[in-house]
Scaffold this active site. Structure first.
Site, PDB file in Angstrom:
ATOM      1  N   ASP A 106      12.380  30.923 -23.082  1.00  0.00           N
ATOM      2  CA  ASP A 106      11.985  29.573 -22.911  1.00  0.00           C
ATOM      3  C   ASP A 106      10.938  29.421 -23.831  1.00  0.00           C
ATOM      4  O   ASP A 106      10.955  30.469 -24.922  1.00  0.00           O
ATOM      5  CB  ASP A 106      11.416  29.633 -21.612  1.00  0.00           C
ATOM      6  CG  ASP A 106      11.837  28.037 -20.947  1.00  0.00           C
ATOM      7  OD1 ASP A 106      10.935  27.090 -21.736  1.00  0.00           O
ATOM      8  OD2 ASP A 106      12.309  28.027 -19.884  1.00  0.00           O
ATOM      9  N   HIS A 139      13.912  23.827 -24.748  1.00  0.00           N
ATOM     10  CA  HIS A 139      13.063  24.908 -24.224  1.00  0.00           C
ATOM     11  C   HIS A 139      13.238  26.173 -25.266  1.00  0.00           C
ATOM     12  O   HIS A 139      13.703  27.248 -24.964  1.00  0.00           O
ATOM     13  CB  HIS A 139      13.593  25.506 -22.861  1.00  0.00           C
ATOM     14  CG  HIS A 139      13.289  24.641 -21.630  1.00  0.00           C
ATOM     15  ND1 HIS A 139      11.732  24.452 -21.343  1.00  0.00           N
ATOM     16  CD2 HIS A 139      13.848  23.689 -20.928  1.00  0.00           C
ATOM     17  CE1 HIS A 139      11.584  23.654 -20.375  1.00  0.00           C
ATOM     18  NE2 HIS A 139      12.939  23.387 -20.073  1.00  0.00           N
ATOM     19  N   GLU A 170      16.063  19.529 -19.699  1.00  0.00           N
ATOM     20  CA  GLU A 170      14.750  19.189 -20.082  1.00  0.00           C
ATOM     21  C   GLU A 170      14.801  19.160 -21.629  1.00  0.00           C
ATOM     22  O   GLU A 170      13.901  19.809 -22.214  1.00  0.00           O
ATOM     23  CB  GLU A 170      13.781  19.931 -19.650  1.00  0.00           C
ATOM     24  CG  GLU A 170      13.611  19.762 -17.905  1.00  0.00           C
ATOM     25  CD  GLU A 170      12.648  20.743 -17.485  1.00  0.00           C
ATOM     26  OE1 GLU A 170      12.057  20.228 -16.195  1.00  0.00           O
ATOM     27  OE2 GLU A 170      12.537  21.856 -17.959  1.00  0.00           O
TER      28      GLU A 170
END
Length: 539
Positions: free
Chosen positions: A174, A245, A312
């Protein structure tokens, strides 16, 4: 017989049961060797009994494991009489679940690692028949935000197995850290594997701990984890989250970022929680880089599914990037959503060519779902419903119901309160298959998963607090044949069975959240969270 998760069929007998003693033998037939070895080690440690394999015809009480081709791979039967205990299963995984149930039958002291007593061990006479509802019964563990040492990972595998959960979804990368050793790209761990400090609580508090944090797993560490899990019926599914990410990877190799928009050479591993705007560029060299990463990943993880995130991914840098806009035009794409879909589809094909299958978060539906992809539905049920109706496999893990980092009560003592209030009863009443799905589409829901994101979990003690006892309720939802109507479930009966299960957790050393609130040392007074107000959205 306070078993968790609840078996399909339990019949108690008036017979006296099977006492265990120094002469008790344990026999594992072909295909059950791993389960028999585990059971001998676990019960031998707790009881102090040797439980040897019989030599010739056993002269004393015997515990026997055997396979039966008539049963499904994870299905099992247990028959206990005054003379013997017979565990029959359809496959090696089923044999392990039978062994785990047998340990429960002996009581909480059977979960200890050294004997408190050497006598009085008795298996109750009974007949059990059991099989899981779902083939994917998962738990996600985020080791990127806070690294968990290997010994804690192995312990967590044991806790999953004790609850008959069979998938460990390992979130390895991440913005805040890269945890998978890639030998051809060593800077992913030497640079991307640690950050200078960490945010304490939620962003609005503007607090940092000023303590470097990091760590990574070597490929041999992860091979060990995979083998250890497989011996216990668990598949480890790795996640490399892309194209968003990715700030830790870009900090290690700046050429992976959108260099025509931002000075990627100045980026470090992110010390904030949240969603970084720094995402991968869409050059062929970047695709090739991650093909190299995945080549090494596939050598370590034999799982059918490989999770590639896809969630995301902010599109602002792609909108500002001349290179990304040229790529959109070259490929004849409509917009940045289709550009992300193209990126994911590339790896969908790449994995399929190697006999694997891509699974991603429900954002991979945006711009068009890759043909072979499965979907982890986290933003509620809607993404999973759409994917299932389109014929794609779905793992239901809606954040409103089974994100176990979310707070367990609405009160000032709850440590770093985030998200929705999800009590033990709430999790027990979670239903993975929404009623809006027709029977054909419902069969695409291959399972369910509880997720533990670790922004607010620094170590194994914090993980225990957030996960348990709610993971026990989730395990029953994933395994047992409960009423599909959550309101019809026997909550008082489950609560009664949990009284025994708390004692098992204590014997295992699990620092769960007490029913009446956290212990003083489990609180984090003054650390700001991000609670979500209002009721949980309906399914």
């Amino acid at each position: 017989m306070d078993l968790i998760p609840a078996p399909s069929v339990v019949r108690l007998s008036a017979e006296p049961g099977l006492p265990l003693g120094p002469l008790t033998t344990l026999l594992g037939g072909p295909g059950t060797e791993a389960a028999a070895a585990w059971l001998r080690a676990a019960l031998g440690a707790a009881t102090g009994l040797p439980l040897p394999a019989p030599e010739g015809e056993p002269s004393a009480a015997v515990i026997e494991l055997r396979l039966d081709g008539e049963l499904a791979p994870e299905e099992y039967r247990i028959s206990v009489s005054a003379e013997r205990a017979l565990l029959t299963a359809g496959g090696s995984a089923g044999a392990h679940w039978a062994a785990e149930t047998l340990r429960q039958l002996l009581g909480p002291d059977a979960f200890r690692r050294a004997p408190l007593r050497r006598t009085g061990w008795l298996l109750p006479a009974c007949e059990l028949a059991d099989a899981p509802r779902f083939g994917w019964r998962g738990a996600l563990l985020d080791v990127s935000r806070h690294f968990l040492p290997k010994a804690d990972l192995l312990r967590y595998v044991d806790l999953l197995a004790a609850h008959k959960l069979n998938v460990l979804h390992l979130h390895l990368t991440d913005d805040q850290g890269w945890r998978f050793e890639v030998r051809r790209y060593p800077r992913l761990t030497s640079v991307g594997g640690w950050r200078e400090r960490s945010m304490v609580g939620f962003r609005a508090a503007d607090r940092r701990d000023e303590q470097p944090h990091g760590g990574f797993y070597t490929q041999d560490d992860l091979r060990e984890l995979v083998a250890y899990a497989a011996q216990r019926g668990i598949t480890v599914v790795p996640e490399i989250d892309l194209p968003g990410h990715m700030q830790a990877a870009i900090a290690a190799y700046p050429e992976l970022g959108n260099t025509d928009v931002v000075d990627t050479a100045a980026l470090g591993v992110w010390t904030d929680w949240g969603v970084s705007e720094n995402v991968l560029n869409v050059a062929d060299t970047t695709l090739a880089f991650f093909e190299g990463v995945l080549e090494e990943l596939l050598e370590v993880f034999p799982s059918e599914y490989v999770h590639l995130g896809g969630d995301e991914c902010p599109k602002d840098q792609w909108r500002a990037s001349a290179a990304a806009q040229a790529r959109i035009k070259e490929l004849g794409l409509a917009d940045e959503d289709e550009l992300q879909s193209w990126f994911i589809r590339h790896f969908d094909r790449w994995l399929a060519e190697r006999g694997r299958r891509l699974i991603g978060w429900d954002e991979i539906l945006q711009g068009g779902l890759a043909p072979g992809a499965a979907v982890s539905s986290w933003q509620g049920y809607a993404g999973g419903v759409a994917a299932a109706r389109a014929g794609h496999p779905v793992v239901m893990c809606p954040e409103q119901y089974v994100y176990l980092d979310h707070r367990q009560a609405d009160g000032p003592d709850e440590p770093i309160p985030v998200g929705f209030v999800r009590t033990l009863e709430d999790v027990y009443r979670f239903e993975p298959v929404p009623p809006s799905l027709d029977p054909v589409s419902a069969r695409q829901v291959i399972g369910t998963q509880a997720n533990l994101w670790t922004e607010f979990m620094n170590d194994a003690r914090d993980l225990d607090y957030r996960a348990f006892p709610r993971l026990a309720a989730f395990a029953e939802v994933a395994w047992s044949d409960l009423p599909r109507d959550p309101a019809a479930r026997d909550w008082p009966g489950f609560e009664r069975r949990m009284a025994e299960h708390y004692a098992r957790l204590e014997a295992l050393g699990v620092e769960y959240r007490p029913a009446d609130g956290p212990h003083p040392w489990q609180r984090r007074p003054g650390v700001l969270g991000r609670p979500t107000d209002g009721p949980v959205p309906a399914r």
